[in-house]
Design an enzyme around this catalytic site. Structure first.
Site, PDB file in Angstrom:
ATOM      1  N   ARG A 230       5.621  -4.374   3.930  1.00 53.78           N
ATOM      2  CA  ARG A 230       6.816  -3.603   3.569  1.00 53.78           C
ATOM      3  C   ARG A 230       6.623  -2.096   3.666  1.00 53.78           C
ATOM      4  NH1 ARG A 230       7.206  -8.516   1.656  1.00 53.78           N
ATOM      5  NH2 ARG A 230       4.990  -8.194   1.371  1.00 53.78           N
ATOM      6  N   THR A 231       5.521  -1.609   3.134  1.00 54.17           N
ATOM      7  CA  THR A 231       5.340  -0.155   3.137  1.00 54.17           C
ATOM      8  C   THR A 231       5.243   0.335   4.575  1.00 54.17           C
ATOM      9  OG1 THR A 231       4.201  -0.360   1.036  1.00 54.17           O
ATOM     10  CG2 THR A 231       3.963   1.729   2.178  1.00 54.17           C
TER      11      THR A 231
ATOM     12  N   LYS B 235     -17.311   3.462  15.602  1.00 56.21           N
ATOM     13  CA  LYS B 235     -18.497   4.119  16.173  1.00 56.21           C
ATOM     14  C   LYS B 235     -19.156   5.047  15.163  1.00 56.21           C
ATOM     15  CE  LYS B 235     -16.084   4.642  20.599  1.00 56.21           C
ATOM     16  NZ  LYS B 235     -15.634   5.709  21.505  1.00 56.21           N
TER      17      LYS B 235
ATOM     18  N   ARG C 153      -2.494   4.636   4.103  1.00 50.41           N
ATOM     19  CA  ARG C 153      -2.830   3.696   3.036  1.00 50.41           C
ATOM     20  C   ARG C 153      -4.308   3.384   3.152  1.00 50.41           C
ATOM     21  NH1 ARG C 153      -0.070  -1.971   1.306  1.00 50.41           N
ATOM     22  NH2 ARG C 153       1.293  -0.474   0.284  1.00 50.41           N
TER      23      ARG C 153
ATOM     24  N   HIS D  64       0.619   4.696  -5.988  1.00 50.91           N
ATOM     25  CA  HIS D  64       1.517   4.274  -4.908  1.00 50.91           C
ATOM     26  C   HIS D  64       2.842   5.018  -5.131  1.00 50.91           C
ATOM     27  CE1 HIS D  64       3.218   2.054  -1.734  1.00 50.91           C
ATOM     28  NE2 HIS D  64       2.889   0.829  -2.068  1.00 50.91           N
TER      29      HIS D  64
END
Ligand code: NCD
Length: 356
Positions: free
Chosen positions: A88-89, A117, A138, A171
């Site tokens: 959703r986000t 890497k 996120r 959040h």
């Protein structure tokens, strides 16, 4: 007067409490730039953002309005840097960017980026800032978005960062869409002020609860009730913030009584992805905290049921068609308020208001 990020060393900024950090993020600005913590927003900001969200929703209803919105930021590009799972986000931010005409690119799997890497996340983010005008990120690392915001603010290409979920901690944009959902639901009943909001589930590790509980402090006489088994009860740091803010709140394990009294009930899942760090939650029986069809008879007629999603068994599917089940609309609100936030971040909010 709070100092700006450019006037602080990383250690100074990092050492601040969350409200001091919030003040630094807004210092000397007439609109929001980085969105990192719920504590950076005051009531005036929340009211204005909710109004703008409604305006965008209304303007977007016809093709002409949509084309106007799409022209606003057609010269901008955004990077969605999501190294933690998201549906959703991620999708709502992507849709929010599309609404405003912003092109997006994404990194969701760092095993196919140079991080594999051995590149640091700091170098990755500085790389994104070479090509993009906004980074939405996120991460499972609490505080990473803050660090990146400080790094970029002190670089030669300071672009905004929006925190789409950091660790177990914050959040902020979920909290914004939750506020908008509450605001819309209680529009005809005096708004969010004086309502009783009940949080249920994994309150210890749920970042959405932590951010929303904080934003609710901006409203008058809101009572907050936290329902959870003892092992998953709200963290002491947030309890302390609520206490300091003079908020009336209660910790309990009595789910049924809370359902009877709720104006809004905010269900959450057990966040067992954190079990290694914070104990084995699979041993806890949470079934008596599930919202079933039986609870619908106990819930007040005007009350609403919310959930940030994903859900497991916290809300029975039979509840979905009840008009008080707000979680699907809550989800869609996320797209609208995120587009409003991005519009404010780039300072095109007044253009939208005058078009409307
Ligand atoms: C939440 C999250 O990621 O914190 N999901 C979301 O963004 N809507 C809640 C969760 O994962 O339980």
């Amino acid at each position: 007067m709070a100092k700006r990020l450019t006037e602080l060393t990383w250690d100074e900024f990092k050492g601040f409490d969350v409200y001091e950090k919030g003040a630094c993020l807004m210092a000397g600005r007439d609109h929001v730039f980085h969105t990192l913590v719920a504590q950076q927003f005051d009531r005036e900001f929340l009211d204005e953002l909710c109004d703008l969200t409604t305006t965008i929703r209304t303007v977007a209803k016809d093709k002409e309005g949509m084309l106007f919105l799409k022209g606003l930021l057609a010269h901008k590009r955004a990077m969605l840097y999501f190294s933690q799972p998201s549906s959703r986000t991620f999708l709502s931010f992507s849709a929010a960017c599309q609404i405003l005409g912003i092109d997006t690119e994404e990194v969701r799997d760092t095993s196919v980026s140079s991080e594999f890497k051995g590149e640091t996340q700091e170098d990755s983010v500085r790389t994104f800032s070479s090509y993009f005008d906004l980074i939405i990120m996120r991460s499972k690392i609490a505080g990473l978005a803050e660090r990146m915001a400080w790094v970029l603010s002190n670089s030669d290409r300071p672009i905004p960062i929006i925190n789409g979920g950091s660790g177990r901690d914050q959040h902020p944009t979920q909290a914004l869409l939750d506020i908008y959902t509450l605001q819309r639901s209680f529009e005809d009943r005096g708004g969010i002020d004086r309502k009783r909001i009940v949080f249920v589930g994994d309150l210890l590790r749920g970042r959405t609860v932590r951010s929303l509980a904080t934003l609710l402090m901006q409203y008058r006489d809101v009572e907050q009730i936290f329902v959870a088994p003892r092992q998953l009860q709200l963290g002491e740091d947030i309890q302390e913030l609520l206490q300091k803010g003079g908020v009336e709140f209660q910790l309990t394990d009595d789910f049924d009584s809370a359902v009877l009294e709720a104006d809004a009930i905010y269900m959450t899942r057990v966040q067992d992805e954190w079990d290694d760090e914070t104990g084995d939650s699979r041993k806890i029986d949470t079934s008596r905290y599930h919202f079933t069809a039986t609870h619908l008879d106990m819930l007040k007629p005007g009350a609403i049921i919310m959930h940030p999603f994903p859900r497991r068994k916290e809300i029975a599917v039979e509840v979905d068609n009840d008009p008080r089940a707000m979680y699907w609309r809550q989800m869609r609100n996320g797209m609208w308020i995120r587009s409003a936030l991005i519009a404010v971040t780039f300072g095109v909010d007044r253009k939208i208001a005058s078009y409307a």
